[in-house]
Design a protein around this motif. Structure first.
Motif, PDB file in Angstrom:
ATOM      1  N   ALA A  11     -13.152  -1.272  -5.927  1.00 53.04           N
ATOM      2  CA  ALA A  11     -14.008  -2.233  -5.238  1.00 53.04           C
ATOM      3  C   ALA A  11     -14.846  -1.544  -4.171  1.00 53.04           C
ATOM      4  O   ALA A  11     -15.985  -1.942  -3.916  1.00 53.04           O
ATOM      5  N   ALA A  12     -14.290  -0.519  -3.528  1.00 50.36           N
ATOM      6  CA  ALA A  12     -14.995   0.253  -2.504  1.00 50.36           C
ATOM      7  C   ALA A  12     -14.136   1.457  -2.159  1.00 50.36           C
ATOM      8  O   ALA A  12     -12.933   1.492  -2.447  1.00 50.36           O
ATOM      9  N   SER A  13     -14.763   2.453  -1.548  1.00 55.62           N
ATOM     10  CA  SER A  13     -13.962   3.549  -1.002  1.00 55.62           C
ATOM     11  C   SER A  13     -13.259   3.099   0.269  1.00 55.62           C
ATOM     12  O   SER A  13     -12.095   3.420   0.502  1.00 55.62           O
ATOM     13  N   ILE A  14     -13.978   2.336   1.105  1.00 55.58           N
ATOM     14  CA  ILE A  14     -13.409   1.774   2.325  1.00 55.58           C
ATOM     15  C   ILE A  14     -13.800   0.310   2.407  1.00 55.58           C
ATOM     16  O   ILE A  14     -14.975  -0.038   2.268  1.00 55.58           O
ATOM     17  N   ALA A  37       0.861  -1.184   0.000  1.00 56.16           N
ATOM     18  CA  ALA A  37       0.000   0.000   0.000  1.00 56.16           C
ATOM     19  C   ALA A  37       0.892   1.227   0.000  1.00 56.16           C
ATOM     20  O   ALA A  37       2.079   1.161   0.344  1.00 56.16           O
ATOM     21  N   LEU A  38       0.333   2.366  -0.382  1.00 54.67           N
ATOM     22  CA  LEU A  38       1.123   3.599  -0.372  1.00 54.67           C
ATOM     23  C   LEU A  38       1.615   3.894   1.047  1.00 54.67           C
ATOM     24  O   LEU A  38       2.780   4.200   1.266  1.00 54.67           O
ATOM     25  N   ILE A  39       0.696   3.818   2.024  1.00 53.47           N
ATOM     26  CA  ILE A  39       1.063   3.955   3.435  1.00 53.47           C
ATOM     27  C   ILE A  39       0.588   2.696   4.156  1.00 53.47           C
ATOM     28  O   ILE A  39      -0.595   2.377   4.142  1.00 53.47           O
ATOM     29  N   MET A  40       1.512   1.987   4.780  1.00 55.15           N
ATOM     30  CA  MET A  40       1.190   0.743   5.490  1.00 55.15           C
ATOM     31  C   MET A  40       1.297   0.989   6.987  1.00 55.15           C
ATOM     32  O   MET A  40       2.361   1.328   7.498  1.00 55.15           O
ATOM     33  N   ILE A  41       0.163   0.832   7.679  1.00 56.07           N
ATOM     34  CA  ILE A  41       0.106   1.079   9.126  1.00 56.07           C
ATOM     35  C   ILE A  41      -0.141  -0.256   9.815  1.00 56.07           C
ATOM     36  O   ILE A  41      -1.285  -0.670  10.021  1.00 56.07           O
ATOM     37  N   TYR A  42       0.936  -0.935  10.122  1.00 56.70           N
ATOM     38  CA  TYR A  42       0.851  -2.252  10.764  1.00 56.70           C
ATOM     39  C   TYR A  42       1.269  -2.198  12.229  1.00 56.70           C
ATOM     40  O   TYR A  42       1.017  -3.146  12.983  1.00 56.70           O
ATOM     41  N   GLU A  50      -8.071   0.296   3.169  1.00 53.24           N
ATOM     42  CA  GLU A  50      -8.377  -1.072   3.551  1.00 53.24           C
ATOM     43  C   GLU A  50      -7.988  -1.297   5.012  1.00 53.24           C
ATOM     44  O   GLU A  50      -6.855  -1.032   5.407  1.00 53.24           O
ATOM     45  N   VAL A  51      -8.959  -1.753   5.798  1.00 53.98           N
ATOM     46  CA  VAL A  51      -8.723  -2.149   7.184  1.00 53.98           C
ATOM     47  C   VAL A  51      -8.746  -3.672   7.212  1.00 53.98           C
ATOM     48  O   VAL A  51      -9.770  -4.284   6.912  1.00 53.98           O
ATOM     49  N   ILE A  52      -7.625  -4.286   7.558  1.00 56.66           N
ATOM     50  CA  ILE A  52      -7.517  -5.739   7.532  1.00 56.66           C
ATOM     51  C   ILE A  52      -7.590  -6.264   8.964  1.00 56.66           C
ATOM     52  O   ILE A  52      -7.536  -5.486   9.925  1.00 56.66           O
ATOM     53  N   PRO A  53      -7.756  -7.583   9.171  1.00 58.69           N
ATOM     54  CA  PRO A  53      -7.917  -8.130  10.523  1.00 58.69           C
ATOM     55  C   PRO A  53      -6.853  -7.633  11.499  1.00 58.69           C
ATOM     56  O   PRO A  53      -5.660  -7.656  11.193  1.00 58.69           O
ATOM     57  N   ARG A 104      -3.356   0.984   4.095  1.00 58.86           N
ATOM     58  CA  ARG A 104      -3.782  -0.307   4.632  1.00 58.86           C
ATOM     59  C   ARG A 104      -3.483  -0.309   6.123  1.00 58.86           C
ATOM     60  O   ARG A 104      -2.378   0.019   6.547  1.00 58.86           O
ATOM     61  N   ILE A 105      -4.489  -0.702   6.928  1.00 63.56           N
ATOM     62  CA  ILE A 105      -4.422  -0.541   8.380  1.00 63.56           C
ATOM     63  C   ILE A 105      -4.550  -1.908   9.056  1.00 63.56           C
ATOM     64  O   ILE A 105      -5.524  -2.633   8.835  1.00 63.56           O
ATOM     65  N   LYS A 106      -3.569  -2.210   9.900  1.00 64.87           N
ATOM     66  CA  LYS A 106      -3.608  -3.426  10.708  1.00 64.87           C
ATOM     67  C   LYS A 106      -3.334  -3.089  12.170  1.00 64.87           C
ATOM     68  O   LYS A 106      -2.813  -3.890  12.927  1.00 64.87           O
ATOM     69  N   GLN A 107      -3.679  -1.891  12.569  1.00 63.05           N
ATOM     70  CA  GLN A 107      -3.430  -1.416  13.920  1.00 63.05           C
ATOM     71  C   GLN A 107      -4.659  -0.646  14.390  1.00 63.05           C
ATOM     72  O   GLN A 107      -5.277   0.087  13.613  1.00 63.05           O
ATOM     73  N   LYS A 108      -5.016  -0.775  15.668  1.00 61.76           N
ATOM     74  CA  LYS A 108      -6.241  -0.155  16.162  1.00 61.76           C
ATOM     75  C   LYS A 108      -6.106   1.354  16.357  1.00 61.76           C
ATOM     76  O   LYS A 108      -7.050   2.094  16.167  1.00 61.76           O
ATOM     77  N   GLN A 109      -4.942   1.821  16.761  1.00 57.95           N
ATOM     78  CA  GLN A 109      -4.785   3.217  17.166  1.00 57.95           C
ATOM     79  C   GLN A 109      -4.455   4.101  15.971  1.00 57.95           C
ATOM     80  O   GLN A 109      -3.401   4.724  15.893  1.00 57.95           O
TER      81      GLN A 109
END
Length: 525
Positions: free
Chosen positions: A160-163, A83-88, A140-143, A114-119
């Motif tokens: 596919a979607a905005s979010i 992803a352009l910005i990956m927040i893991y 994209e918010v992943i598990p 793409r987000i894999k972190q709650k905060q």
């Protein structure tokens, strides 16, 4: 040892950068505005990735702020986990940033974020004119991930979607405030979606038999004052819920939408608080959008209650404006001009309206009586929004007259307000009642401050229920002290339904009581 905060000030210009790997625990990246400071990913670098920025796996305590920067995406190609910005990892906040693509003729294969972190918090983000592939969303918010979006705009997004969000854990919430989706086009792919927002959940809860615990534990999707306009997709809905289990959805003052639910469960697994109209559209939990006549009154210290209530002919008393609104049917709002408005108790009975000041620095409400000097009293059935003002209370004898007092089944939203005790009070005067009391009341306090208030053996804020609203004949006490329902069936229908009261971005400063054991905030049931 204090954390060292690294601040990077990016001057105006376009920066073409290979992948930026964040290893510092505290960092702020600040540009000179989205029109001036632009960062574009370099797809010719040796990394062979579309990613522009990511936090390193060993930097789990990272706190990263990114402000006032425009991000431009070049498409490298289809790469897994890119992803352009990956927040893991870490705690990330983006504010006043924009995202766009350099070539709209190409279907991009990677999302902006793409987000894999709650905060994670996104505030004032603008995403526009973007072309994604059939299985890629803009965000994209992943598990494992969750995100709060505040004041974000999505315009002309194709994909596919905005979010796209997969909600999988406790507190992995999707919370949206004042977000707008305009002319977005979505189509079904391998996600699948076909809707503006795609939401799925792997969290398991039994809402049929354990509704209270399920509500407390379940992740939530909260939509507050969101707008969906002119969006299209292969699935005839704005929001698509896909095979969800154990998901709470709250809909507040957002325009009605069409949603679609796909589930293999034997009962509806999308649990809408306040929803009464099946799967055709969401019933709003709080103030409704009323497409009728507008009834707007102005109140000013120079006004007169014999006036018409227009801006050029304002009223003098807020209570008089409310009395005039009681005789009206339609959208109702009262604008309060600059000054300190000292009024007897303002009582609202079975009415919906908005009370708006000119800002907490300009408009103040108070009640100088020494007995029963509540400022706002909401009786059952009232739906009130109070915003952009200061409220302060004088000392009083009553132990029940709180500054804002809400009866059961009323609803209130307080936005951008400051609340406190009279700052001119002399030492030893009594403040026997607190600042806020809500009983079986839905709503919330947003972007507000409670400050500089010492109570006389009283809590400052009380949120709770009252025993006469519950049928105690239907419960029994066990030998170990626990309670259970007498019947083995689900909770009795004649007991109060659940309510939602939310605090978001609220500051509590210098609140206290003469009695050390008395809390400032008391939540009880």
């Amino acid at each position: 040892m204090e954390d060292i905060i690294i601040t990077i000030d990016l001057k105006a210009g376009t920066y073409i950068e290979p992948r930026i790997r964040i290893i510092s625990e505290r960092m702020t990246m600040k540009g000179e505005g989205i029109q001036n400071t632009i960062i574009r990913n370099d797809i010719t670098s040796e990394d062979k990735t579309s990613c522009l920025l990511s936090i390193e796996p060993d930097n789990t305590e990272c706190k990263l702020d990114i402000n006032d920067i425009a991000f431009e995406q070049q498409n490298y190609g289809s790469i897994n986990d890119d992803a352009l910005i990956m927040i893991y990892y870490g705690e990330v906040r983006l504010q006043s940033c924009s995202f766009r693509q350099t070539d709209l003729s190409i279907q991009h294969n990677t999302p902006y974020i793409r987000i894999k972190q709650k905060q994670v918090a996104l505030s004032g983000i603008s995403i526009s004119n973007s072309n994604f592939s059939y299985n890629t969303a803009a965000i994209e918010v992943i598990p494992g991930g969750g995100v709060i979006l505040n004041g974000c705009n999505f315009t002309n997004i194709i994909g596919a979607a905005s979010i796209s969000a997969v909600i999988s854990e406790i507190q992995s919430d999707l919370i949206m405030y004042n977000c707008k989706f305009l002319n977005c086009q979505s189509y079904s792919g391998s996600i699948p979606s076909g809707s503006t927002i795609s939401i799925s959940s792997t969290f398991q809860q039994d809402f049929s038999n354990n509704i209270v615990q399920s509500i407390l534990k379940s992740p939530a999707c909260i939509f507050t004052q969101c707008q969906f306009t002119g969006n299209t997709g292969q699935v005839n809905s704005e929001i698509q819920f896909l095979a969800v289990n154990g998901l709470i959805v709250i809909w507040m003052k957002s325009n009605p939408i069409i949603y679609n639910e796909t589930t293999n469960s034997t009962h509806s697994s999308v649990n809408f608080l306040g929803n009464t109209e099946g799967t055709e559209k969401l019933d709003q939990l709080l103030l409704t959008n009323i497409d009728q006549r507008l009834f707007i009154f102005y109140v000013a210290l120079t006004g007169n209650d014999l006036n018409t209530g227009s801006k050029l002919s304002p009223l003098r008393m807020i209570s008089h404006a409310i009395a005039m609104l009681n005789r009206s049917a339609g959208y109702k709002e009262i604008f309060i001009m600059k000054g300190v408005f000292d009024e007897p108790q303002i009582v609202s009975r079975d009415i919906t309206y908005i009370l708006t000041g000119l800002g907490s620095h300009a408009t103040s409400l108070c009640n100088s009586k020494t007995e029963e000097n509540c400022i706002l009293w909401l009786e059952r059935g009232s739906n009130i929004m109070v915003q952009d003002c200061t409220m302060f209370k004088y000392s009083e004898i009553s132990i029940t007259a709180r500054m804002i007092d809400c009866d059961p089944w009323s609803r209130i939203i307080v936005r951008r307000c400051v609340m406190f005790n009279d700052v001119t009070a002399e030492f030893g005067v009594k403040f026997n009642a607190g600042l806020l009391s809500v009983v079986f009341t839905s709503g919330g306090i947003f972007d507000s401050v409670f400050q500089n208030s010492q109570m006389t053996n009283s809590d400052s804020i009380r949120i709770g229920s009252q025993t006469d609203d519950f049928d105690f004949d239907l419960i029994e006490k066990n030998s170990d002290g626990s309670c259970q329902f007498v019947s083995d069936d689900a909770e009795p229908e004649n007991n109060p339904p659940q309510v939602l009261f939310e605090f978001y971005n609220v500051t509590f400063r210098h609140l206290s009581s003469n009695e050390p054991s008395t809390p400032s905030v008391d939540i009880f049931s």
